[in-house]
Design a protein around this motif. Structure first.
Motif, short mmCIF file in Angstrom:
data_model
loop_
_atom_site.label_atom_id
_atom_site.label_comp_id
_atom_site.label_asym_id
_atom_site.label_seq_id
_atom_site.Cartn_x
_atom_site.Cartn_y
_atom_site.Cartn_z
N LYS A 267 4.76 4.95 -8.38
CA LYS A 267 3.96 3.95 -7.66
C LYS A 267 2.48 4.34 -7.67
O LYS A 267 2.12 5.45 -7.31
N ASP A 272 -4.13 1.01 -0.44
CA ASP A 272 -3.20 0.13 0.27
C ASP A 272 -3.77 -0.22 1.64
O ASP A 272 -3.65 0.54 2.59
N ASP A 290 -2.12 6.45 -2.05
CA ASP A 290 -0.90 5.67 -2.28
C ASP A 290 -0.56 5.53 -3.77
O ASP A 290 0.30 4.76 -4.15
N GLU A 351 4.38 -3.39 -0.28
CA GLU A 351 3.97 -3.75 -1.64
C GLU A 351 4.50 -2.81 -2.70
O GLU A 351 4.66 -3.20 -3.85
N THR A 376 4.99 6.98 -2.69
CA THR A 376 4.62 7.11 -1.28
C THR A 376 5.05 5.79 -0.64
O THR A 376 4.23 4.93 -0.35
ZN ZN Z 1 1.80 1.47 -0.05
#
Ligand code: ZN
Ligand code: BES
Ligand code: MN
Length: 503
Positions: A267, A272, A290, A351, A376
């Motif tokens: 990710k 974020d 993030d 997300e 994360t």
């Molecule tokens: Zn996030």
């Protein structure tokens, strides 16, 4: 900093400081400690006899030598009790010693693996020593422009060994550790770099740069290509930001053509904010981290290629910001993912699982032997397990066991959370196939259950690194800040011979 392994003896080597490890409460000196003690007229025996240094864990003592002795300082590093010896102790002892040496602004230092009779091959121990030194000395300095005199840099670390076979083992371990520690530092740098300097475009550039001159193919998909492919979950998240999203693909082919790859998915939300479901402003600055999963994947692929591991690897890193711009996706929206499955947005702050849904679908198309994702992903994982633990979920027992074994070696704590049927019920959608959040209860697990929908029947493990990606307090070889968690774990997993896995 240059790491060297030289033929010779520590007591004869001209150096600013010689690090000597010592087990707690032992009085008989062995190896390099004994020869340094002899040559210095009993300086080590003195400090132990007086009780100023006992060798307890993390204890450091600096001894100054005199006259023309080639070793200017002897730095004693406490190892704790011999019976409790672990590689982690060794890494920690060398990290502490190196930090002390840096504080003293010493130019270079040296050491020897002088104790024998502990149950670990010399090569592994050399690895631990070099990892401890390099990771313990890590700092994030690119944005510092004042007080630079505090940023003393050590230029070299030399390991001395007289015996031929031992020398070769140490040299090989040191080289391996250097590659891995550099990869961890690379990941830490990417994570620490703030989101205005580490946009998805910047991250893609870092990924491309990291492959230069190496046997890695880097492809970056832009928004248009994602659109053509149908990655509408990822694109949905990206809509609130002016920064274009990127899908970073890294392929390393070190194995037989016919052998299926291992897919690593990370990710990479470069910031974020929560999007329309905006986060509280307190600690929002931390959300530059993030993208730690993506950074770990990029760094691990580089290390695997540098180590020349005999396997095929694909790294998949979906990268975007999550911002509440005028065009942002909204709670209640329904997105059609790359898999064709529809997702109802309960909160735009969940997300990570959206971009991972498309990335996992994409990964499964490689027909890999295994998919491992790092993210994360949830605050709930921190609530459940604390700051220092990686939450593991998956349905392939063998793969989970292999991750556990790698984690045991690297001392990155991994703990499994269950993915029972009840959790899967919770992510079923009302208007759509699935929903992207299912309330606070079991939040780390419902996130994992959601991800599982996009992995087909490929053996898969999800690692939630929300806790350990960023640490608030120094640990011996993890200075506070970005930890680079997952890099060593992934590389160790790959080294441990998942290579022979057959589908
Ligand atoms: Zn996030
Ligand atoms: N990036 C966060 C998770 C996170 C939180 C990582 C704290 C590191 C530290 C993730 O995108 C997120 O916001 N998750 C939400 C999910 C919830 C809205 C279902 C969370 O954990 O609160
Ligand atoms: Mn979020």
């Amino acid at each position: 900093m240059k790491i060297k392994v030289k033929k010779g003896s520590l007591a004869e080597y001209e150096t600013g400081a010689a690090v000597v490890t010592h087990f707690e409460d032992e009085t008989v000196l062995e190896g390099a400690a004994s020869s340094l003690d002899e040559r210095s007229g009993g300086l080590i025996a003195d400090i132990i006899r007086l009780g100023d240094f006992t060798g307890r864990t993390n204890q450091i003592a600096v001894i100054y030598t005199r006259n023309d002795f080639p070793v200017k300082r002897i730095v004693m590093a406490g190892m704790g009790k011999r019976a409790d010896f672990t590689l982690e102790r060794l890494r920690g002892a060398y990290a502490r010693a190196a930090q002390q040496i840096r504080t003293l602004k010493i130019g270079e230092f040296s050491s020897a693996l002088h104790f024998r009779g502990v149950d670990l091959p010399l090569e592994r121990m050399a690895e631990g020593v070099v990892e401890g030194v390099l990771l313990g000395l890590y700092r994030f300095l690119p944005f510092k422009t004042v007080d630079l005199e505090q940023n003393h840099k050590i230029t070299g670390f030399t390991l001395l060994e007289a015996d031929d076979a031992a020398f070769k083992a140490i040299r090989s371990g040191a080289k391996t550790a250097e590659i891995i520690a550099d990869a961890v530092s690379f990941a830490r740098d990417m994570v620490s770099t703030p989101s205005n300097q580490m946009t998805p475009t910047d991250l893609a550039k870092e990924a491309r740069k990291s492959t230069r001159g190496k046997n890695i193919r880097c492809t970056v998909l832009d928004a248009e290509q994602m659109k053509a492919a149908g990655m509408n979950a990822l694109l949905g998240v990206a809509r609130g930001s002016h920064e274009p999203p990127k899908m970073i693909l890294l392929e390393y082919n070190g194995g037989k053509k016919s052998s299926p790859a291992i897919a690593l998915v990370g990710k990479a939300i470069t910031f974020d904010s929560g999007g329309i479901s905006i986060k509280p402003s307190e600690k929002m600055d931390q959300m530059k981290t993030d993208m730690a999963g993506g950074a770990a994947v990029i760094a691990a692929v580089r290390a695997a290629a540098e180590l020349g591991l005999p396997l095929n690897l694909v790294g998949i890193v979906p990268a975007t910001e999550n911002l509440p711009g005028g065009n942002a996706f909204k709670p209640g929206d329904i997105l059609t993912s790359l898999s064709g499955r529809t997702i109802e947005i309960v909160t735009t702050d969940a997300e990570g699982r959206l971009i991972l849904a498309d990335a996992l679908t994409y990964a499964a198309r490689y027909k890999p032997a295994a998919i491992i994702d790092l993210a994360t992903l949830t605050g709930a994982c921190i609530v459940a397990l604390g700051d220092h633990v990686i939450g593991m979920m998956g349905r392939d027992d063998k793969l989970k066991q292999e991750i556990r074994e790698a984690a045991e070696f690297t001392e990155e704590n991994v703990w499994e959370l269950p993915l029972w049927e009840e959790y899967h019920e919770l992510v079923k959608g009302d208007a759509a196939d699935y929903k992207n959040a299912a309330g606070r209860a079991g939040g780390a697990i419902t996130a994992g259950a959601f991800l599982s929908k996009f992995t087909g029947d490929t053996p898969w493990v999800h690692l939630d690194i929300a806790g350990p990606a960023w640490i608030a307090k120094d640990k011996p070889y993890i200075p506070k800040g970005a930890s680079g968690v997952g890099v060593r774990l992934l590389v160790q997993f790959l080294r441990n011979g998942c290579l022979t896995r057959k589908k």
